[in-house]
Design an enzyme around this catalytic site. Structure first.
Site, PDB file in Angstrom:
ATOM      1  N   LYS A 122       0.889  -1.329  -0.239  1.00 30.13           N
ATOM      2  CA  LYS A 122       0.257   0.003  -0.248  1.00 30.13           C
ATOM      3  C   LYS A 122       0.965   1.175  -0.473  1.00 30.13           C
ATOM      4  CE  LYS A 122      -4.380   1.840   2.967  1.00 30.13           C
ATOM      5  NZ  LYS A 122      -4.235   1.987   4.113  1.00 30.13           N
ATOM      6  N   SER A 124      -9.509   2.463   3.328  1.00 30.59           N
ATOM      7  CA  SER A 124      -8.288   2.490   1.898  1.00 30.59           C
ATOM      8  C   SER A 124      -7.394   1.471   1.469  1.00 30.59           C
ATOM      9  CB  SER A 124      -7.604   4.069   3.327  1.00 30.59           C
ATOM     10  OG  SER A 124      -7.326   2.859   4.464  1.00 30.59           O
ATOM     11  N   SER A 184     -10.232  -0.713   6.890  1.00 28.80           N
ATOM     12  CA  SER A 184      -9.929  -0.810   5.716  1.00 28.80           C
ATOM     13  C   SER A 184      -9.062  -1.872   4.979  1.00 28.80           C
ATOM     14  CB  SER A 184      -8.105   0.775   5.645  1.00 28.80           C
ATOM     15  OG  SER A 184      -9.264   1.400   5.873  1.00 28.80           O
TER      16      SER A 184
END
Length: 482
Positions: A80, A155, A179
């Protein structure tokens, strides 16, 4: 070599160790796969192809000497874009960090490298990891590979979309409000929110680059297509930060059972305060029925508190974290909203929570600790609790700027966008481990995940149970066209 795309990381390491597959072949395979499929989903936003190839050559040279670099020897993966990687642009989807190139790896990245992993590149995230969808002004929107008109979640949305499309064998995300679990559910992969504090977050944005403190509620954790790979990554990543390692070690307990029949299972699939859409609920109910038919004993039970009570405490604690990083001008507007806004508006609720005094925060924290006592009592009688991850499956992209004012359709009725976080908040608020595991598709062909919540510090239990669920229900399915 397309069969490599969806193999487990453990199987790939076995092939590398047997010398039937080289790390360079594997890196080239995934780079080609990204070239072919990434445009449709926009999951991978930064690549270091030559750096990855150089690392792969070193891994292959070590293998030829009989040297084993670690449990992830020669395995390429993406991460990420909120984790700092030395020499690689790290933006967290925020324009202010458009040109940010760290000089030092995040602790998570250090541990991946020490285990022999190879970083291919970064996956997309909303600005400052601040949404349940994944889009930003730098890289644009990441789409759900099952239906590109819908969100992949957030996210860690780029993480989940990259896994679902076979662009990477492993991913690492972060989770403060689902997330990891929400994107995993929306994209049909697995994600594990670890017990709070067992994986250091230093080098993650937010906070600010160079910060040393850790946020309340936020955790770092693995995503994968196979439950066994969650365990593999957890073993690599978990443990105290370097400055504390001289005093203690982390030794997570073994899973409470290793068979479906051996687990004491509770299911809590719906609640009037946060009603679950029928398309999701029916899928969860079928999964529970399959567990019972396979010999598992599943009781309808939950901890002794009202869900609305637990969610309200979580919202106070979460919003205080989210509000702390806002610019001064925005906080001033929110302060006015808190004082004069409609008390029933989600925006006013957020504004008030974002301005909690320290005394108010301590009161909310004590409420959380009291809830944790009730959780501990619950896990004396049960080993896992099964719940929804979200109240809806993946929904259409909605980029309207004020998140608290967005709406969702649940069983034909309008619900607040913030209700997305209700079910994941149960584990987050109490610092508990929770694994999202895919359990089927809605009638419209969208993945549904089930949340497996485990006891504090007993991360191996929900992961192991997720493995039993995956084995029973058929495991990961690749989206059509991939």
């Amino acid at each position: 070599m397309d069969d490599l795309s969806f193999l487990s990381a453990r199987e790939l390491t076995r092939r590398i160790k047997r010398r039937t597959l080289s790390s360079l072949e594997l890196v080239d395979h995934f780079l080609a796969r990204i070239e072919r499929h990434n445009e449709a989903v926009n999951a991978v936003v930064t690549l270091d192809a030559e750096g990855a190839r150089a690392s792969a050559r070193r891994a292959d040279e070590a293998a030829a000497r009989g040297a084993w670099l670690g449990p992830l020897h020669g395995i390429p993966l993406t991460i990420k874009d909120s984790f700092e990687v030395a020499g690689m642009r790290t933006t967290c989807g925020a324009s202010v960090f458009r040109d940010h190139v760290p000089k030092q790896d995040a602790i998570v990245v250090q541990r991946l490298r020490a285990a022999g992993a190879i970083l291919l590149g970064k996956t997309n995230t909303p600005a400052f990891c601040g949404d349940a969808q994944t889009f930003n002004a730098i890289f644009g929107t990441t789409h759900n590979p099952w239906d590109v008109t819908r969100t992949c979640g957030g996210s860690s949305g780029g993480s989940a979309a990259a896994l679902a499309t076979g662009l990477t064998p492993l991913e690492v995300g972060s989770d403060i409000a689902g997330s990891i679990r929400c994107p995993a559910s929306f994209c049909g992969v697995l994600g594990h929110k670890p017990t709070y504090g067992i994986i250091p977050g230093r080098g993650h944005i937010p906070g600010a680059p160079g910060s040393r403190s850790e946020f309340d509620l936020g955790v770092m954790g693995p995503l994968a297509r196979h439950a066994d790979d969650l365990s593999l990554l957890l073993d690599v990543l978990a443990g105290p930060p370097p400055e504390q390692a001289s005093a203690y070690r982390l030794q997570l307990p073994a899973a409470r059972s290793h068979s479906l029949r051996g687990y004491r299972v509770a299911a809590f699939l719906d609640d009037p305060s946060f009603a679950v859409d029928e398309t999701v609920l029916r899928c969860l109910e079928r999964a529970v029925s399959a567990l019972r038919e396979a010999g598992a004993t599943v009781h309808e039970a939950k901890p002794e508190f009202a869900m609305a009570e637990a969610v309200a405490v979580y919202r106070q604690l979460l919003d205080s974290v989210m509000g702390s990083g806002l610019p001064a001008k925005v906080r001033e507007v929110l302060k006015q909203q808190a004082e004069t806004g409609d008390p029933s508006s989600p925006l006013t609720s957020f504004a008030r929570n974002a301005h909690l005094s320290h005394r108010e925060w301590l009161k909310a924290h004590e409420q959380r600790e009291q809830l944790r006592v009730r959780w501990a009592r619950f896990f004396e009688d049960y080993d896992v609790l099964l719940t929804p991850v979200t109240i809806v499956p993946a929904f259409a992209h909605d980029h309207s700027p004020l998140q608290p004012l967005r709406k969702l359709q649940v069983n034909g009725r309008e619900r607040h966008y913030d209700d997305l976080f209700a079910w994941v908040s149960l584990a987050s608020n109490a610092y508990l481990p929770a694994t999202s595991v895919p359990v089927g598709l809605t009638p419209g062909g969208l993945p549904v995940g089930m949340q497996v919540i485990g006891p504090y510090l007993e991360d191996r239990t929900p992961i192991d149970f997720a493995a039993r669920v995956q084995e029973l229900l058929g495991g990961f399915q690749a989206p059509p066209g991939y």
